[in-house]
Every structure is written in structure tokens, then in C-alpha cells.
Enzyme design. Structure first.
Site, PDB file in Angstrom:
ATOM      1  N   CYS A   3       0.608  -1.216  -0.128  1.00  0.00           N
ATOM      2  CA  CYS A   3       0.012   0.004  -0.477  1.00  0.00           C
ATOM      3  C   CYS A   3       0.833   1.395   0.025  1.00  0.00           C
ATOM      4  O   CYS A   3       1.099   1.704   0.731  1.00  0.00           O
ATOM      5  CB  CYS A   3      -1.049   0.102   1.174  1.00  0.00           C
ATOM      6  SG  CYS A   3      -1.913   1.476   1.218  1.00  0.00           S
ATOM      7  N   GLU A  37      -3.441   1.207  -6.207  1.00  0.00           N
ATOM      8  CA  GLU A  37      -2.758   0.049  -6.265  1.00  0.00           C
ATOM      9  C   GLU A  37      -2.684   0.418  -7.707  1.00  0.00           C
ATOM     10  O   GLU A  37      -3.517   0.439  -8.508  1.00  0.00           O
ATOM     11  CB  GLU A  37      -3.341  -1.523  -5.594  1.00  0.00           C
ATOM     12  CG  GLU A  37      -2.510  -2.154  -6.036  1.00  0.00           C
ATOM     13  CD  GLU A  37      -1.121  -2.152  -4.820  1.00  0.00           C
ATOM     14  OE1 GLU A  37      -0.021  -1.724  -5.595  1.00  0.00           O
ATOM     15  OE2 GLU A  37      -1.147  -2.197  -3.509  1.00  0.00           O
TER      16      GLU A  37
END
Length: 250
Positions: free
Chosen positions: A2, A111
Site C-alpha cells: 500500500c 494500487e
């Protein structure tokens, strides 16, 4: 992993979800990146626990954990994520995992899916039901040579749920509100006592929205970076590879 996330909820919503005292207003942040300050929620000092004050408080930390034993920042890489499977034993994270577990308020994360031709497609992954959620976090204080103390932190990750695994194999650990106290209780709960909270969220919790490459640049901080776009289509070579992979299933 992340490497980017957002917190766009209103201050009142964050205070309500995390049980915080009413504080200063803060603007929505659409593109939070490592080394920037991030909000983390920690237990309030013991003297406030028995009063009418909230038993949690918000603090600002540098996103990128620096272990307390590091002599300088060049001694360690930029550790903005910690793998939940090894955080309890890895020297860089084990002390924080035992003594300084935190909650990281978030509205979702970004992402990038790698395409076979070298390109990437960015996605905004947000809770399907909306609202502010909590990522599992770790915090560590580091003293620079000049004597100043800096609070630093990392976001814990786990394996991705099946429905977003084609985008990336990792995702942040999500801590549910009913587990906040259990997670933050570092006085009696050792890492082994919170292992069950380190699992991926169920399929369908997040929805993936294809977004433009604007999010790639940390200087882009407007709501525009979350606007949905048509996902990049696989080029011929990639389509052929996908077709071959499908045929191998039979």
C-alpha cells in the site's frame, strides 16, 4: 503493498468512527504518499482513561517507519509497509508490533496492476459501502542525532482477497470497529493475541475503480485523481497470453 491512500471523510465522521475528541478541522487528502504526515489513532494517556474524555486520540506521524535503533535514515529503507505475517519477529517492526499498534483512518487506497507490456493501470479501491475505515498500523519513535524525536509509522499488509488479487497480491490489513480496543490493547494483548485480525477482508468489501495516471504524481492532490476512467485494454501480445492461459485450464 500500500503505497498511496486517501482520507477524504469529514473530521466529524472520523471523530465518530474512532471515538475521538472534537479537534481541529482538516482538509480531505486524495493522494497521501510515503514520507508525508499521516493520522494514526492510539490509546489516550492513562490519566484520561478514567475521565469523561475519549479513550483514544489522533496523532500525526511520518509515513515511513524508522526503527529506534537506526543511527540515521540512511541505515534503513523507506519502510512504509510491514508484512503482517512477519512483523512480530522482524527486527524493524517487532517492538512496535508488541507495544505500539495503531489505527490508520482511511477512505481507501490505490494500487497498480502490471500489464504484460510493461504498462500499469491504476485503481482506486474503496469500501463498497463507503465511509471511513481503519488500516492496521505500527508506530515507532526515532531520535535524530540532533536530539529531536520523530514519530514514524507503517501500514500493515496481508495477502489480497481473491476478488482483487489480479490487481495486486497484497492489501492493507483492515481492522473493524468492534475490534479497535482489542487491537490497540498492547498492555495485555501480545501479537499472538491479535493474529486473527490480520486476515484479508472478505470478497466484495472493496470495489476497484480504474483511474488515470494522474495519481502517479504525488503533486496531484485534487478529487480528479479518483475519477473513473476506462481501464487500459490489453495489447495484442497480452490478449494472446491471456487466451493461452485460458486454454491451459482445459
Amino acid at each position: 503493498m500500500c503505497g498511496r491512500f486517501a482520507l477524504t471523510g469529514k473530521p466529524a465522521e472520523v471523530e465518530r468512527v474512532f471515538g475521538l475528541a472534537e479537534g481541529d478541522d482538516f482538509p480531505p487528502r486524495f493522494n497521501i504518499a510515503p514520507t508525508q504526515p499521516v493520522m494514526m489513532v492510539v490509546p489516550a494517556p492513562p490519566r484520561a482513561q478514567g475521565s469523561n474524555l475519549p479513550h483514544r486520540q489522533a496523532v500525526l506521524v511520518r509515513w515511513g517507519l524508522i526503527p529506534s535503533w537506526a543511527k540515521n535514515t540512511q541505515d534503513v529503507s523507506l519502510m512504509f509497509n510491514a508484512r503482517s505475517e512477519s512483523a512480530a519477529v522482524k527486527p524493524s517492526f517487532r517492538t512496535a508490533m508488541r507495544h505500539r499498534r495503531t489505527l490508520v483512518p482511511a477512505s481507501g487506497f490505490y494500487e497498480w496492476r502490471k500489464l504484460n507490456d510493461g504498462r500499469t493501470q491504476a485503481y482506486w479501491l474503496r469500501p463498497r459501502d463507503g465511509g471511513v475505515i481503519a488500516f492496521g498500523g505500527l508506530m515507532e519513535s526515532w531520535s535524530e542525532p540532533g536530539g529531536c524525536e520523530i514519530d514514524t509509522g507503517a501500514i500493515l499488509t496481508t495477502r489480497a482477497s481473491a476478488d482483487i488479487r489480479d490487481i495486486h497480491e497484497r492489501m492493507p490489513v483492515v481492522i473493524r470497529p468492534e475490534h479497535f480496543d482489542h487491537w490497540l490493547n498492547c498492555w495485555t494483548n501480545e501479537p499472538r493475541h491479535v493474529e486473527e485480525l490480520l486476515q484479508p477482508v472478505e470478497e466484495g468489501f472493496f470495489e476497484a475503480i480504474a483511474v488515470s495516471d494522474l495519481v502517479n504524481n504525488v503533486a496531484n492532490t485534487s478529487p480528479e485523481i479518483q475519477a473513473e476512467v476506462k481501464a487500459k485494454a490489453p495489447r495484442r501480445s497480452e490478449k494472446k497470453a491471456e487466451a493461452t492461459a485460458q486454454l491451459q485450464l482445459f
